[in-house]
Write a protein that holds these residues in place. Sequence first.
Motif, PDB file in Angstrom:
ATOM      1  N   ARG A  23       1.007  -1.254  -0.035  1.00  0.00           N
ATOM      2  CA  ARG A  23       0.192  -0.010   0.214  1.00  0.00           C
ATOM      3  C   ARG A  23       0.679   1.275   0.093  1.00  0.00           C
ATOM      4  O   ARG A  23       0.005   2.335  -0.381  1.00  0.00           O
ATOM      5  N   THR A  24       1.699   1.690   0.492  1.00  0.00           N
ATOM      6  CA  THR A  24       2.743   2.576   0.010  1.00  0.00           C
ATOM      7  C   THR A  24       4.349   1.819  -0.929  1.00  0.00           C
ATOM      8  O   THR A  24       4.806   1.013  -0.720  1.00  0.00           O
ATOM      9  N   PHE A  25       4.898   3.433  -0.774  1.00  0.00           N
ATOM     10  CA  PHE A  25       6.228   3.167  -1.569  1.00  0.00           C
ATOM     11  C   PHE A  25       7.214   4.272  -0.979  1.00  0.00           C
ATOM     12  O   PHE A  25       6.711   5.438  -0.879  1.00  0.00           O
ATOM     13  N   ARG A  26       8.650   4.030  -1.256  1.00  0.00           N
ATOM     14  CA  ARG A  26       9.443   5.040  -0.303  1.00  0.00           C
ATOM     15  C   ARG A  26       9.986   5.597  -1.247  1.00  0.00           C
ATOM     16  O   ARG A  26      10.395   4.875  -2.011  1.00  0.00           O
ATOM     17  N   ILE A  27       9.470   7.117  -2.336  1.00  0.00           N
ATOM     18  CA  ILE A  27      10.001   7.576  -3.048  1.00  0.00           C
ATOM     19  C   ILE A  27      11.928   7.957  -2.720  1.00  0.00           C
ATOM     20  O   ILE A  27      12.036   8.157  -1.714  1.00  0.00           O
ATOM     21  N   GLY A  28      12.375   7.339  -3.470  1.00  0.00           N
ATOM     22  CA  GLY A  28      13.786   7.552  -3.405  1.00  0.00           C
ATOM     23  C   GLY A  28      14.327   6.919  -2.075  1.00  0.00           C
ATOM     24  O   GLY A  28      15.372   7.225  -1.615  1.00  0.00           O
ATOM     25  N   GLY A  29      13.578   5.993  -1.589  1.00  0.00           N
ATOM     26  CA  GLY A  29      14.543   4.764  -0.561  1.00  0.00           C
ATOM     27  C   GLY A  29      14.285   5.607   0.180  1.00  0.00           C
ATOM     28  O   GLY A  29      13.992   4.876   1.660  1.00  0.00           O
ATOM     29  N   ASP A  30      13.303   7.022   0.790  1.00  0.00           N
ATOM     30  CA  ASP A  30      13.719   7.173   1.890  1.00  0.00           C
ATOM     31  C   ASP A  30      11.970   8.156   2.681  1.00  0.00           C
ATOM     32  O   ASP A  30      11.420   8.397   3.325  1.00  0.00           O
ATOM     33  N   LEU A  31      11.298   8.076   1.629  1.00  0.00           N
ATOM     34  CA  LEU A  31      10.522   9.169   1.591  1.00  0.00           C
ATOM     35  C   LEU A  31       8.713   8.702   1.336  1.00  0.00           C
ATOM     36  O   LEU A  31       8.208   7.925   0.293  1.00  0.00           O
ATOM     37  N   PRO A  32       7.953   7.901   2.436  1.00  0.00           N
ATOM     38  CA  PRO A  32       7.128   6.885   2.130  1.00  0.00           C
ATOM     39  C   PRO A  32       6.010   7.868   1.849  1.00  0.00           C
ATOM     40  O   PRO A  32       5.383   9.035   2.270  1.00  0.00           O
ATOM     41  N   VAL A  33       5.257   6.870   1.118  1.00  0.00           N
ATOM     42  CA  VAL A  33       3.827   7.959   0.125  1.00  0.00           C
ATOM     43  C   VAL A  33       2.667   6.571   0.316  1.00  0.00           C
ATOM     44  O   VAL A  33       3.425   5.686  -0.159  1.00  0.00           O
ATOM     45  N   GLY A  34       1.701   6.565   0.600  1.00  0.00           N
ATOM     46  CA  GLY A  34       0.329   5.491   0.005  1.00  0.00           C
ATOM     47  C   GLY A  34       0.662   5.239  -1.852  1.00  0.00           C
ATOM     48  O   GLY A  34       0.587   6.317  -2.459  1.00  0.00           O
ATOM     49  N   ARG A  35       0.059   4.643  -2.427  1.00  0.00           N
ATOM     50  CA  ARG A  35       0.468   4.600  -3.217  1.00  0.00           C
ATOM     51  C   ARG A  35      -0.648   4.693  -4.657  1.00  0.00           C
ATOM     52  O   ARG A  35      -0.379   4.723  -5.827  1.00  0.00           O
TER      53      ARG A  35
END
Length: 279
Positions: free
Chosen positions: A4-16
């Motif tokens: 349900r989430t992804f970390r943009i740049g490996g460090d910035l979590p957002v809902g998908r």
Amino acid sequence: MTARTFRIGGDLPVGRIGFGAMRLPTEPGPDRAASMAVARRAVELGVTLIDTAHLYGAGANEELLAEALHPYPDDLLITTKVGVARTGPGGEWRLDGRPEILRQQVDDALRRLRVERLELLQLHRIDPETPMAEQLGTLRELQEAGKIGRIGLSEVTVADLEQARKTIDVVSVQNAYNLLDRAHEPVLEACTAAGIAFLPWRPVAHGGAGAREEVAAVARELEATPTQVALAWLLARSPVVLPIPGTASIGHLEENVAAAELRLTDAHRARLDALAPPA
């Protein structure tokens, strides 16, 4: 299980499932009030990724979001785009990646969004009349100056992406892509391999009658809407996909966000996969 989430740049979590703000009217009056209500409802529903751009009303969309949502929740990412400007011969919009334009648009975005740093800034298009290294180098300098946290690209090819990564750390790509338009499948594959966020704009397809009928059939079987099926297919396509469907309707917004809960079976995915030829 689809994350349900992804970390943009490996460090910035957002809902998908994010929200594309482009369709929100910004003119004063009832429509503007309704736009602000939609933006606020998105945050209430747990949306943590909102996409805007300088192009959307020459910054008016950025100002609208700030008026509606500032001070922002700690987990909310508003990403904007630069590189399109009204600098054509007659004042028309054109691609413009000259360093002075990019710097000015970044400063304008900081002011309009009322932030000290743009956590994710995307180049709206690569300007063919300005060397790519010059455009990306400018963004890298702004990043080093603390005005930009992370840099992404929009409407690029695999070759563009490979070349850009020699100059900057690309953390996101925003290309047109949906169930029936998979021209950028190679770009999605490259992003998946590299762990780069892929934000498909125009994520809901309006294709031929046969395709629409098949999507509607899957929707009926899952007691969902065709739009929800299209978004669920995107989420299942790759863990790096972050759809940003746009709407000016709270009802449609709620429908879109609810698609995160929809689970397609392998059989459903196979039927949907077959609706468009491989790129």
